[in-house]
Design a protein around this motif. Structure first.
Motif, PDB file in Angstrom:
ATOM      1  N   ALA A  12      -9.456  27.302  21.675  1.00 55.33           N
ATOM      2  CA  ALA A  12      -9.062  27.888  20.393  1.00 55.33           C
ATOM      3  C   ALA A  12      -7.868  28.811  20.611  1.00 55.33           C
ATOM      4  O   ALA A  12      -7.791  29.523  21.598  1.00 55.33           O
ATOM      5  N   ASP A  13      -6.940  28.780  19.660  1.00 53.18           N
ATOM      6  CA  ASP A  13      -5.776  29.666  19.728  1.00 53.18           C
ATOM      7  C   ASP A  13      -6.131  30.979  19.052  1.00 53.18           C
ATOM      8  O   ASP A  13      -5.981  31.137  17.844  1.00 53.18           O
ATOM      9  N   ARG A  14      -6.633  31.915  19.850  1.00 48.84           N
ATOM     10  CA  ARG A  14      -7.094  33.194  19.324  1.00 48.84           C
ATOM     11  C   ARG A  14      -5.965  34.221  19.403  1.00 48.84           C
ATOM     12  O   ARG A  14      -5.336  34.376  20.450  1.00 48.84           O
ATOM     13  N   ILE A  15      -5.755  34.898  18.290  1.00 45.82           N
ATOM     14  CA  ILE A  15      -4.736  35.945  18.213  1.00 45.82           C
ATOM     15  C   ILE A  15      -5.401  37.211  17.694  1.00 45.82           C
ATOM     16  O   ILE A  15      -6.106  37.180  16.691  1.00 45.82           O
ATOM     17  N   LEU A  16      -5.145  38.307  18.386  1.00 47.97           N
ATOM     18  CA  LEU A  16      -5.653  39.616  17.967  1.00 47.97           C
ATOM     19  C   LEU A  16      -4.512  40.384  17.317  1.00 47.97           C
ATOM     20  O   LEU A  16      -3.446  40.551  17.914  1.00 47.97           O
ATOM     21  N   LEU A  17      -4.728  40.840  16.084  1.00 44.71           N
ATOM     22  CA  LEU A  17      -3.759  41.634  15.334  1.00 44.71           C
ATOM     23  C   LEU A  17      -4.213  43.083  15.364  1.00 44.71           C
ATOM     24  O   LEU A  17      -5.349  43.381  14.983  1.00 44.71           O
ATOM     25  N   VAL A  18      -3.341  43.989  15.821  1.00 46.37           N
ATOM     26  CA  VAL A  18      -3.716  45.399  15.960  1.00 46.37           C
ATOM     27  C   VAL A  18      -2.672  46.269  15.275  1.00 46.37           C
ATOM     28  O   VAL A  18      -1.518  46.302  15.694  1.00 46.37           O
ATOM     29  N   ASP A  19      -3.097  46.955  14.224  1.00 43.80           N
ATOM     30  CA  ASP A  19      -2.215  47.882  13.512  1.00 43.80           C
ATOM     31  C   ASP A  19      -3.094  48.846  12.732  1.00 43.80           C
ATOM     32  O   ASP A  19      -4.092  48.430  12.151  1.00 43.80           O
ATOM     33  N   ASP A  20      -2.713  50.117  12.706  1.00 45.83           N
ATOM     34  CA  ASP A  20      -3.505  51.096  11.969  1.00 45.83           C
ATOM     35  C   ASP A  20      -3.229  51.030  10.471  1.00 45.83           C
ATOM     36  O   ASP A  20      -3.971  51.595   9.677  1.00 45.83           O
ATOM     37  N   ASP A  21      -2.205  50.315  10.064  1.00 42.36           N
ATOM     38  CA  ASP A  21      -1.838  50.211   8.654  1.00 42.36           C
ATOM     39  C   ASP A  21      -2.378  48.903   8.071  1.00 42.36           C
ATOM     40  O   ASP A  21      -1.995  47.809   8.507  1.00 42.36           O
ATOM     41  N   ALA A  22      -3.244  49.016   7.064  1.00 38.18           N
ATOM     42  CA  ALA A  22      -3.878  47.837   6.458  1.00 38.18           C
ATOM     43  C   ALA A  22      -2.855  46.903   5.824  1.00 38.18           C
ATOM     44  O   ALA A  22      -3.012  45.673   5.864  1.00 38.18           O
ATOM     45  N   LEU A  61      -0.829  40.785  18.946  1.00 36.13           N
ATOM     46  CA  LEU A  61       0.274  41.431  18.226  1.00 36.13           C
ATOM     47  C   LEU A  61      -0.134  42.880  18.059  1.00 36.13           C
ATOM     48  O   LEU A  61      -1.122  43.184  17.380  1.00 36.13           O
ATOM     49  N   LEU A  62       0.605  43.793  18.682  1.00 33.30           N
ATOM     50  CA  LEU A  62       0.161  45.177  18.847  1.00 33.30           C
ATOM     51  C   LEU A  62       1.184  46.177  18.327  1.00 33.30           C
ATOM     52  O   LEU A  62       2.336  46.175  18.775  1.00 33.30           O
ATOM     53  N   ASP A  63       0.744  47.007  17.395  1.00 30.18           N
ATOM     54  CA  ASP A  63       1.582  48.096  16.902  1.00 30.18           C
ATOM     55  C   ASP A  63       1.744  49.134  18.013  1.00 30.18           C
ATOM     56  O   ASP A  63       0.852  49.309  18.846  1.00 30.18           O
ATOM     57  N   VAL A  64       2.869  49.821  18.029  1.00 35.43           N
ATOM     58  CA  VAL A  64       3.096  50.850  19.046  1.00 35.43           C
ATOM     59  C   VAL A  64       2.552  52.200  18.582  1.00 35.43           C
ATOM     60  O   VAL A  64       1.787  52.844  19.292  1.00 35.43           O
ATOM     61  N   VAL A  65       2.927  52.638  17.385  1.00 37.77           N
ATOM     62  CA  VAL A  65       2.570  53.981  16.915  1.00 37.77           C
ATOM     63  C   VAL A  65       1.245  53.898  16.165  1.00 37.77           C
ATOM     64  O   VAL A  65       1.170  53.375  15.054  1.00 37.77           O
ATOM     65  N   MET A  66       0.192  54.408  16.821  1.00 38.13           N
ATOM     66  CA  MET A  66      -1.148  54.436  16.226  1.00 38.13           C
ATOM     67  C   MET A  66      -1.829  55.735  16.630  1.00 38.13           C
ATOM     68  O   MET A  66      -1.515  56.293  17.685  1.00 38.13           O
ATOM     69  N   PRO A  67      -2.772  56.212  15.818  1.00 34.99           N
ATOM     70  CA  PRO A  67      -3.542  57.390  16.226  1.00 34.99           C
ATOM     71  C   PRO A  67      -4.439  57.031  17.418  1.00 34.99           C
ATOM     72  O   PRO A  67      -4.707  55.851  17.658  1.00 34.99           O
ATOM     73  N   GLY A  68      -4.888  58.032  18.139  1.00 40.09           N
ATOM     74  CA  GLY A  68      -5.678  57.754  19.341  1.00 40.09           C
ATOM     75  C   GLY A  68      -4.728  57.294  20.436  1.00 40.09           C
ATOM     76  O   GLY A  68      -3.644  57.845  20.598  1.00 40.09           O
ATOM     77  N   ILE A  69      -5.120  56.255  21.140  1.00 43.89           N
ATOM     78  CA  ILE A  69      -4.197  55.756  22.161  1.00 43.89           C
ATOM     79  C   ILE A  69      -3.156  54.872  21.479  1.00 43.89           C
ATOM     80  O   ILE A  69      -3.473  54.065  20.619  1.00 43.89           O
ATOM     81  N   ASP A  70      -1.903  55.069  21.857  1.00 44.81           N
ATOM     82  CA  ASP A  70      -0.831  54.293  21.225  1.00 44.81           C
ATOM     83  C   ASP A  70      -0.776  52.884  21.821  1.00 44.81           C
ATOM     84  O   ASP A  70      -1.538  52.533  22.723  1.00 44.81           O
TER      85      ASP A  70
END
Length: 186
Positions: A12-22, A61-70
């Protein structure tokens, strides 16, 4: 959002999307939905690490600026963990200076996309890196197969040598002299 606890099949082609902004997550989900990917979504670096360990995505796909660990620290931790280090990481950020992009690549990302994202660009980069990940896994599988075949061939060779040097030819003085002669010229 896929929140199943079972591990998807390896193909399966699994992609994780990570961003603090909905809103950003909705844009990414809309951009990638219906393209054959299995999407997982999370809103923090800490949960990204947990989800990545559980679902083993090909791409993050990972956002850089996030609360907690960036995003930088999240990527560093993902790359340090044997369970998650093989996932390709693409940073998505409004940071657009060269030093920010270089830092992302230094911590282990394979690409950096500047926000606001262009849907066509995201799709093209995702497709490229998913293809590279598939090819890497195929190469690893083929290398493992070749290593097994080589081990069998070496065992067969050792067995043949034992047979030739053993009772098949005997241990007469003439055979010993022949073996010494072969060893000298080999």
């Amino acid at each position: 959002m896929d929140t199943t606890a079972t591990r998807p099949p390896d193909d399966a082609d699994r992609i994780l999307l990570v961003d603090d902004d909905a809103t950003n997550l909705d844009v990414l989900r809309h951009t990638l939905d219906g393209r054959g990917y299995r999407l997982f979504v999370t809103r923090s670096g800490e949960s990204a690490i947990e989800v990545a360990r559980r679902v083993h995505p090909l791409l993050i796909l990972l956002d850089v600026v996030m609360p907690g660990i960036d995003g930088y620290e999240t990527c560093r931790r993902l790359k340090a963990d044997p369970e998650t280090r093989e996932a390709a990481v693409i940073f998505l950020s409004s940071l657009d200076e060269a030093k920010d992009k270089v830092r992302g690549l230094e911590v282990g990302a394979v690409d950096f996309v500047t926000k606001p994202v262009q849907s066509d660009e995201v799709v093209a980069r995702v497709n490229t890196h998913i293809t590279l990940q598939r090819l890497r896994r195929q190469l690893e599988t083929r290398n493992a197969e070749l290593a097994r075949e080589l081990a069998v061939a070496q065992e067969l060779l050792m067995d043949a040598r034992r047979r030739v040097q053993g009772p098949l030819l005997g241990d007469s003085p003439a055979i010993r002299a022949l073996r010494e002669s072969i060893a000298r010229y080999a």
